[in-house]
Design an enzyme around this catalytic site. Structure first.
Site, PDB file in Angstrom:
ATOM      1  N   ARG A  90      -4.801   2.278   2.863  1.00 30.53           N
ATOM      2  CA  ARG A  90      -3.775   1.313   2.404  1.00 30.53           C
ATOM      3  C   ARG A  90      -4.368   0.487   1.257  1.00 30.53           C
ATOM      4  O   ARG A  90      -5.556   0.153   1.300  1.00 30.53           O
ATOM      5  CB  ARG A  90      -3.330   0.373   3.545  1.00 30.53           C
ATOM      6  CG  ARG A  90      -2.585   1.090   4.674  1.00 30.53           C
ATOM      7  CD  ARG A  90      -1.992   0.111   5.670  1.00 30.53           C
ATOM      8  NE  ARG A  90      -0.785  -0.540   5.166  1.00 30.53           N
ATOM      9  CZ  ARG A  90      -0.158  -1.532   5.808  1.00 30.53           C
ATOM     10  NH1 ARG A  90      -0.611  -1.985   6.955  1.00 30.53           N
ATOM     11  NH2 ARG A  90       0.936  -2.069   5.298  1.00 30.53           N
ATOM     12  N   GLN A 199       8.061  -6.322  11.846  1.00 27.78           N
ATOM     13  CA  GLN A 199       6.876  -6.899  12.500  1.00 27.78           C
ATOM     14  C   GLN A 199       7.169  -8.265  13.118  1.00 27.78           C
ATOM     15  O   GLN A 199       6.551  -8.646  14.114  1.00 27.78           O
ATOM     16  CB  GLN A 199       5.717  -7.032  11.496  1.00 27.78           C
ATOM     17  CG  GLN A 199       5.073  -5.743  11.060  1.00 27.78           C
ATOM     18  CD  GLN A 199       5.693  -5.170   9.810  1.00 27.78           C
ATOM     19  OE1 GLN A 199       6.871  -5.361   9.532  1.00 27.78           O
ATOM     20  NE2 GLN A 199       4.917  -4.432   9.041  1.00 27.78           N
ATOM     21  N   ASP A 240      -2.512 -11.008   2.799  1.00 28.10           N
ATOM     22  CA  ASP A 240      -3.239  -9.740   2.670  1.00 28.10           C
ATOM     23  C   ASP A 240      -4.289  -9.791   1.576  1.00 28.10           C
ATOM     24  O   ASP A 240      -5.274  -9.070   1.608  1.00 28.10           O
ATOM     25  CB  ASP A 240      -2.272  -8.589   2.430  1.00 28.10           C
ATOM     26  CG  ASP A 240      -1.538  -8.261   3.720  1.00 28.10           C
ATOM     27  OD1 ASP A 240      -0.535  -8.936   4.011  1.00 28.10           O
ATOM     28  OD2 ASP A 240      -2.027  -7.395   4.465  1.00 28.10           O
ATOM     29  N   ASN A 250       1.433 -11.119   0.511  1.00 26.87           N
ATOM     30  CA  ASN A 250       1.702 -11.013   1.950  1.00 26.87           C
ATOM     31  C   ASN A 250       2.945 -10.136   2.104  1.00 26.87           C
ATOM     32  O   ASN A 250       3.523  -9.675   1.111  1.00 26.87           O
ATOM     33  CB  ASN A 250       1.900 -12.408   2.565  1.00 26.87           C
ATOM     34  CG  ASN A 250       1.918 -12.361   4.085  1.00 26.87           C
ATOM     35  OD1 ASN A 250       1.025 -11.763   4.702  1.00 26.87           O
ATOM     36  ND2 ASN A 250       2.910 -12.962   4.711  1.00 26.87           N
TER      37      ASN A 250
HETATM   38  O1  MRU Z   1       2.091  -4.093   6.789  1.00 26.07           O
HETATM   39  P1  MRU Z   1       1.398  -5.009   7.750  1.00 26.07           P
HETATM   40  O2  MRU Z   1       2.098  -5.139   9.055  1.00 26.07           O
HETATM   41  O3  MRU Z   1      -0.069  -4.673   7.874  1.00 26.07           O
HETATM   42  O4  MRU Z   1       1.481  -6.437   7.027  1.00 26.07           O
HETATM   43  C1  MRU Z   1       0.917  -7.544   7.669  1.00 26.07           C
HETATM   44  C2  MRU Z   1       1.065  -8.801   6.927  1.00 26.07           C
HETATM   45  O5  MRU Z   1       1.629  -8.854   5.851  1.00 26.07           O
HETATM   46  C3  MRU Z   1       0.393 -10.012   7.506  1.00 26.07           C
HETATM   47  O6  MRU Z   1       1.127 -11.173   7.257  1.00 26.07           O
HETATM   48  C4  MRU Z   1      -1.002 -10.165   6.876  1.00 26.07           C
HETATM   49  O7  MRU Z   1      -1.698  -8.963   6.938  1.00 26.07           O
HETATM   50  C5  MRU Z   1      -1.788 -11.237   7.500  1.00 26.07           C
HETATM   51  S1  MRU Z   1      -2.302 -10.844   9.135  1.00 26.07           S
HETATM   52  C6  MRU Z   1      -3.235 -12.115   9.725  1.00 26.07           C
END
Ligand code: MRU
Length: 349
Positions: A90, A199, A240, A250
């Site tokens: 990713r 999520q 992120d 994010n």
């Molecule tokens: O695609 P994901 O579910 O990995 O995305 C997660 C997010 O965007 C979270 O807000 C971020 O990783 C922070 S987690 C502490």
């Protein structure tokens, strides 16, 4: 109920909750090889920036523990190669690259004084365990700092999942909420559902409700209206990747939440550990944004077609919130306020 354990190292393997199955199926899976870990990260069985970093660190160890028959230099080259493979799972969460770089640097340094490959392998496992344990401590510290900031804000909106299920510990954005609960302060949480992979609805609402914290799920397009109703006293999200300027990538939709919060004069906080800062990147424009498959948008919940076949669908997985919309960034080292370029550099040096 005990908190759900996102990831663990048990019996020489990684055990994690398969987050693609949440909320109705809480199933732990064991990962014993690097291909399994690559796949788990790519399809979001394990997700959330800090948890991805921890998973990658263990994944790298799984990928090299079977190495045999070569020299130390060959072993180090193999480590670098396997790290590059995992890094391609990713692109946005910098914790993935941070953890892999840290693992590589550590083993290269150890190899200057040790020529025994089994010992180097053991060093890699020890380093992965340290990353895992540090992540828990960082979450706790974010929770303490964040709690001080929001303790009088009884109703908070969050986006996506930046809770325990995105880390090895209490989470980032949700850590202050859990610290509040330990101290007898109950926050009410509005969780954006977070299209397309939900999520917020599937994961944030699950972990908060299991912990006994009142949580209300809203569709993403309801956030501004709920803010206008006066109920939301603060927004807290995870990150992120945070650039030198404070611009923050994010989950897609975070930017809209920040704009709506600014309009309604509601503080907008980002909570993230230092492993989420990428000071090589000056501003948000340079942050690589993952684009995922059409089907995530076009087929709701993987089951119901919602977009006609002849129509296109665009699926950027993250967006960038400009730093001027961010009230403060909560880290394990303390709270960072604007001007971010100066204050991030000071806090992270
Ligand atoms: O695609 P994901 O579910 O990995 O995305 C997660 C997010 O965007 C979270 O807000 C971020 O990783 C922070 S987690 C502490």
């Amino acid at each position: 109920m005990a908190r759900l354990k996102t990831i663990d190292w048990v019996d020489n393997r990684v055990r994690l909750i398969d987050q693609t199955l949440l909320p109705d199926d809480i199933r732990y899976i064991d990962i014993t090889d690097i291909d399994g870990m690559y796949e788990a990260i790519k399809v979001l069985r394990v997700r959330g920036a800090p948890a991805i970093g921890v998973a990658a660190a263990f994944g790298l160890y799984l990928g090299v523990r079977g190495f045999s028959g070569g020299s130390v230099n060959e072993f180090l080259k193999f480590v670098d190669d396997r790290a590059a493979y995992l890094a391609s799972a990713r692109p946005t969460a910098v914790n993935l690259f941070w953890a892999l770089d840290r693992m590589k640097k550590f083993v290269h340094t150890q190899a200057e004084s040790s020529t025994d490959i089994d010992t180097l392998k053991k060093h890699l496992l020890d380093e992965a365990i340290r990353i895992f344990e540090e992540d828990k401590r960082m979450c706790r510290a974010i929770g303490e700092h964040g709690f001080e900031l929001i303790k009088d804000k009884n109703c908070v909106l969050t986006h996506c999942n930046a809770g325990g299920l995105a880390t090895s510990g209490l989470g980032t954005a949700l850590a202050p909420i859990y610290v509040g609960q330990e101290r007898g302060i109950v926050f009410r949480i509005f969780a954006d559902e977070t299209r397309p992979l939900l999520q917020g609805a599937r994961i944030t609402a699950l972990e908060l409700s299991e912990a006994g914290i009142p949580v209300t799920v809203i569709c993403d397009n309801m956030a501004a209206s709920v803010m206008a109703s006066g109920q939301i006293k603060a927004c807290i999200v995870g990150a992120d990747r945070i650039a030198e300027s404070g611009d923050t990538a994010n989950k897609i939709g975070t930017y809209s939440v920040a704009i709506a919060a600014a309009y309604h004069k509601i503080p907008f906080y980002v909570a993230a550990p230092s492993s989420t800062f990428d000071l090589k990147i000056k501003s948000g424009i340079d942050i690589p944004i993952e684009e995922r498959g059409r089907e995530e948008v076009a087929i709701f919940g993987g089951a119901k077609k919602t977009v006609p076949d002849k129509a296109e669908a665009f699926n950027p997985s993250f967006d960038v919130t400009p730093s001027e919309l961010i009230t403060a960034i909560i880290t394990e080292k303390g709270v960072i306020y604007p001007p971010y370029t100066v204050n991030i550099a000071k806090m992270m040096c």
